[in-house]
Design a protein around this motif. Structure first.
Motif, PDB file in Angstrom:
ATOM      1  N   THR A  49       6.890   3.371 -28.045  1.00  0.00           N
ATOM      2  CA  THR A  49       7.869   2.274 -28.054  1.00  0.00           C
ATOM      3  C   THR A  49       7.554   1.280 -29.163  1.00  0.00           C
ATOM      4  O   THR A  49       8.450   0.828 -29.914  1.00  0.00           O
ATOM      5  CB  THR A  49       7.867   1.562 -26.695  1.00  0.00           C
ATOM      6  OG1 THR A  49       8.163   2.501 -25.671  1.00  0.00           O
ATOM      7  CG2 THR A  49       8.915   0.451 -26.667  1.00  0.00           C
ATOM      8  N   LEU A  52       8.359   2.910 -32.602  1.00  0.00           N
ATOM      9  CA  LEU A  52       9.784   2.993 -32.897  1.00  0.00           C
ATOM     10  C   LEU A  52      10.392   1.609 -33.077  1.00  0.00           C
ATOM     11  O   LEU A  52      11.299   1.420 -33.918  1.00  0.00           O
ATOM     12  CB  LEU A  52      10.501   3.742 -31.766  1.00  0.00           C
ATOM     13  CG  LEU A  52      10.141   5.223 -31.631  1.00  0.00           C
ATOM     14  CD1 LEU A  52      10.833   5.829 -30.417  1.00  0.00           C
ATOM     15  CD2 LEU A  52      10.525   5.991 -32.902  1.00  0.00           C
ATOM     16  N   SER A  53       9.898   0.626 -32.319  1.00  0.00           N
ATOM     17  CA  SER A  53      10.416  -0.746 -32.474  1.00  0.00           C
ATOM     18  C   SER A  53      10.080  -1.284 -33.849  1.00  0.00           C
ATOM     19  O   SER A  53      10.932  -1.905 -34.523  1.00  0.00           O
ATOM     20  CB  SER A  53       9.807  -1.653 -31.396  1.00  0.00           C
ATOM     21  OG  SER A  53      10.166  -1.201 -30.113  1.00  0.00           O
ATOM     22  N   VAL A  71      10.172  12.190 -27.050  1.00  0.00           N
ATOM     23  CA  VAL A  71      11.117  11.079 -26.897  1.00  0.00           C
ATOM     24  C   VAL A  71      12.495  11.655 -26.598  1.00  0.00           C
ATOM     25  O   VAL A  71      13.114  12.317 -27.431  1.00  0.00           O
ATOM     26  CB  VAL A  71      11.154  10.193 -28.159  1.00  0.00           C
ATOM     27  CG1 VAL A  71      12.219   9.102 -28.006  1.00  0.00           C
ATOM     28  CG2 VAL A  71       9.783   9.595 -28.412  1.00  0.00           C
ATOM     29  N   PHE A  74      16.087   6.844 -27.446  1.00  0.00           N
ATOM     30  CA  PHE A  74      15.627   5.521 -27.863  1.00  0.00           C
ATOM     31  C   PHE A  74      16.842   4.701 -28.267  1.00  0.00           C
ATOM     32  O   PHE A  74      17.751   5.202 -28.944  1.00  0.00           O
ATOM     33  CB  PHE A  74      14.643   5.634 -29.033  1.00  0.00           C
ATOM     34  CG  PHE A  74      14.157   4.303 -29.530  1.00  0.00           C
ATOM     35  CD1 PHE A  74      13.231   3.571 -28.795  1.00  0.00           C
ATOM     36  CD2 PHE A  74      14.643   3.771 -30.725  1.00  0.00           C
ATOM     37  CE1 PHE A  74      12.786   2.341 -29.256  1.00  0.00           C
ATOM     38  CE2 PHE A  74      14.191   2.546 -31.180  1.00  0.00           C
ATOM     39  CZ  PHE A  74      13.259   1.821 -30.446  1.00  0.00           C
ATOM     40  N   ALA A  90      19.874   8.446 -25.601  1.00  0.00           N
ATOM     41  CA  ALA A  90      19.858   7.107 -24.996  1.00  0.00           C
ATOM     42  C   ALA A  90      21.253   6.761 -24.474  1.00  0.00           C
ATOM     43  O   ALA A  90      22.267   7.184 -25.047  1.00  0.00           O
ATOM     44  CB  ALA A  90      19.414   6.078 -26.027  1.00  0.00           C
ATOM     45  N   TYR A 152      15.040   0.229 -25.378  1.00  0.00           N
ATOM     46  CA  TYR A 152      15.038   1.244 -24.326  1.00  0.00           C
ATOM     47  C   TYR A 152      14.381   2.510 -24.868  1.00  0.00           C
ATOM     48  O   TYR A 152      14.688   2.963 -25.964  1.00  0.00           O
ATOM     49  CB  TYR A 152      16.483   1.540 -23.901  1.00  0.00           C
ATOM     50  CG  TYR A 152      16.657   2.717 -22.973  1.00  0.00           C
ATOM     51  CD1 TYR A 152      16.702   2.554 -21.603  1.00  0.00           C
ATOM     52  CD2 TYR A 152      16.785   4.013 -23.488  1.00  0.00           C
ATOM     53  CE1 TYR A 152      16.877   3.641 -20.750  1.00  0.00           C
ATOM     54  CE2 TYR A 152      16.958   5.107 -22.646  1.00  0.00           C
ATOM     55  CZ  TYR A 152      16.999   4.909 -21.278  1.00  0.00           C
ATOM     56  OH  TYR A 152      17.168   5.980 -20.452  1.00  0.00           O
ATOM     57  N   LEU A 153      13.446   3.065 -24.079  1.00  0.00           N
ATOM     58  CA  LEU A 153      12.806   4.327 -24.456  1.00  0.00           C
ATOM     59  C   LEU A 153      12.722   5.215 -23.211  1.00  0.00           C
ATOM     60  O   LEU A 153      12.256   4.792 -22.159  1.00  0.00           O
ATOM     61  CB  LEU A 153      11.399   4.103 -25.000  1.00  0.00           C
ATOM     62  CG  LEU A 153      10.601   5.392 -25.269  1.00  0.00           C
ATOM     63  CD1 LEU A 153      11.128   6.083 -26.529  1.00  0.00           C
ATOM     64  CD2 LEU A 153       9.114   5.117 -25.413  1.00  0.00           C
ATOM     65  N   PHE A 155      10.952   8.712 -22.120  1.00  0.00           N
ATOM     66  CA  PHE A 155       9.867   9.567 -22.587  1.00  0.00           C
ATOM     67  C   PHE A 155       9.705  10.747 -21.632  1.00  0.00           C
ATOM     68  O   PHE A 155       9.752  10.584 -20.405  1.00  0.00           O
ATOM     69  CB  PHE A 155       8.571   8.742 -22.635  1.00  0.00           C
ATOM     70  CG  PHE A 155       7.487   9.345 -23.479  1.00  0.00           C
ATOM     71  CD1 PHE A 155       7.555   9.325 -24.869  1.00  0.00           C
ATOM     72  CD2 PHE A 155       6.379   9.924 -22.892  1.00  0.00           C
ATOM     73  CE1 PHE A 155       6.549   9.860 -25.646  1.00  0.00           C
ATOM     74  CE2 PHE A 155       5.365  10.477 -23.648  1.00  0.00           C
ATOM     75  CZ  PHE A 155       5.448  10.449 -25.036  1.00  0.00           C
TER      76      PHE A 155
END
Length: 418
Positions: A49, A52-53, A71, A74, A90, A152-153, A155
């Motif tokens: 997270t 990726l953020s 993943v 996302f 997502a 939002y993730l 996994f």
């Protein structure tokens, strides 16, 4: 009371503590392993997270950055939960549960076998929950380029959940298996202890039998000589001395009966079994007694058992004579009676001998089947011991029960064979 076997109880206590300790240790270890796997999964998801953020804030997600295949989805959303930008699977919009006012939320989706992390970026300008709800309801859709508020993730957690399932089964199954093993071990130990006791008892009984046979043989010779001498004295002594001879003869007869009882006890209890009609056998046997004995048969006329004839006679005679002699201590002679009932059970055939004598009770019940134990003023104390030995040798059992209102019931079970 039976003596307490301290070594046996100590073995059980040590075994219980040992298996309980092992079960608790295994439970704690597997639970700790499950917690470690959970923390490791959440750490990897949090790290992904953050990665990726950071990549999204640097506007690199549209480049050639490789996203981990674990993943599932996302996304970046505004304060209303509306999509700003999403990758892979997502959702287009966050649901109300994911919009809770928490800085960080983690949940597990068992259906998709995934871990979902929802993290807020920054702080909402409004702090009152009602104001926020009203604002989100009236606020128009923001145009592209609005600042991200929620990350939002989703996994992949299938590997963890599969391990967790196996871990949970092992956490419960292994202690249950240990418990079962402990119970089986205790039963085997108890059975082995009883078997060793039987071996010791059989060895002692064999030794006692040999001694009893020798003793009976040695006693019979003097008793025979004493009978001859008393017969001679009857003919030669004056009549005034004959009363003393009667007492001597009674004691000789009592010793003769005792040696016969001992011989019955130590001989082969099984004998030579043959098919015997129990109804006919009891009817013929009762003709030998002067005392009235009632006989009731609910099993039918064709009741066949497999038993040695002489030993069956000895078994029933001992029980019936005990019932007849039990009236010695009762004051009301006219109410005394002996009843015999023949019936069938799901396990075989049962003979019940009931009397209205003084009954049984107290500690004497535990010893009534012991050799030489008797509650009567006269008697050898061998009758019930012989009856029990012959009965159990054929696979049956004999038990005593007190009757309501006084008296005793002796139940003899002849089990089905084959």
């Amino acid at each position: 009371m039976k003596p307490v076997n301290l070594s046996e109880y100590l073995f059980y206590i040590v075994l219980i503590f040992l298996f309980t300790g092992m079960a608790l240790l295994i439970f704690v270890l597997f639970r700790g392993e499950a917690e470690r796997n959970r923390l490791l999964l959440e750490y990897e998801a949090e790290r992904m997270t953050a990665f990726l953020s950071e990549s999204m804030l640097r506007n690199q997600l549209n480049g050639n950055i490789e996203i981990d295949e674990r993943v599932i989805g996302f996304g970046v959303y505004d304060w209303n939960g509306e999509k700003i930008q999403t990758w892979r699977n997502a959702p287009e919009k966050l649901n109300s549960a994911d919009m809770e006012r928490t800085a960080r939320r983690i949940r597990y989706d068992k259906k998709n076998k995934s871990l979902v992390i929802i993290r807020r970026i920054g702080r909402h300008p409004m702090t009152n929950p009602d104001d926020i709800a009203e604002h989100m309801r009236r606020m128009p859709r923001m145009q592209p380029g609005r600042p991200p508020a929620i990350i939002y993730l989703e996994f992949d957690a299938s590997s963890y959940m599969n391990k967790y399932g196996l871990n949970r089964i092992s956490r419960i199954g292994i202690p249950a298996f240990l418990l079962l093993t402990m119970i089986v071990t205790m039963l085997l130990y108890k059975k082995n202890t009883e078997y060793r006791k039987k071996l010791v008892a059989q060895a002692q009984l064999a030794q006692l039998g040999e001694m009893a046979r020798t003793l009976s043989h040695e006693i019979k010779n003097p008793l025979g000589a004493m009978r001859i001498q008393t017969g001679y004295l009857k003919k030669t002594l004056p009549k005034k001395n004959l009363a003393d001879l009667v007492l001597i003869e009674e004691e000789i007869e009592r010793l003769t009966l005792l040696t016969r009882r001992i011989s019955d006890f130590v001989r082969d209890p099984a004998g030579k079994p043959e098919k015997i009609n129990l109804n006919t056998f009891i009817v013929d046997l009762l003709k030998r007694y002067n005392h009235p004995v009632t006989f009731r048969n609910t099993a039918g006329s064709d009741v066949t058992i497999l038993f040695d004839r002489d030993r069956l006679r000895s078994l029933l005679e001992n029980v019936i004579m005990n019932a007849i002699e039990s009236h010695e201590s009762t004051k009301e002679e006219h109410v005394f009676q002996v009843d015999i009932e023949l019936s069938r059970t799901k396990h075989g055939v049962r003979v019940s001998v009931l009397d209205s004598g003084k009954g049984i009770g107290g500690e004497s019940v535990e010893h009534l089947f012991d050799p030489f134990y008797t509650t009567k003023t006269r008697g050898s104390g061998m009758g019930l011991a012989i009856a029990k030995r012959f009965c159990e040798a054929s696979g049956g059992e004999i038990r005593l029960f007190p009757r309501d209102g006084g008296g005793t019931e002796v139940r003899i079970l002849f089990r089905k064979r084959g």
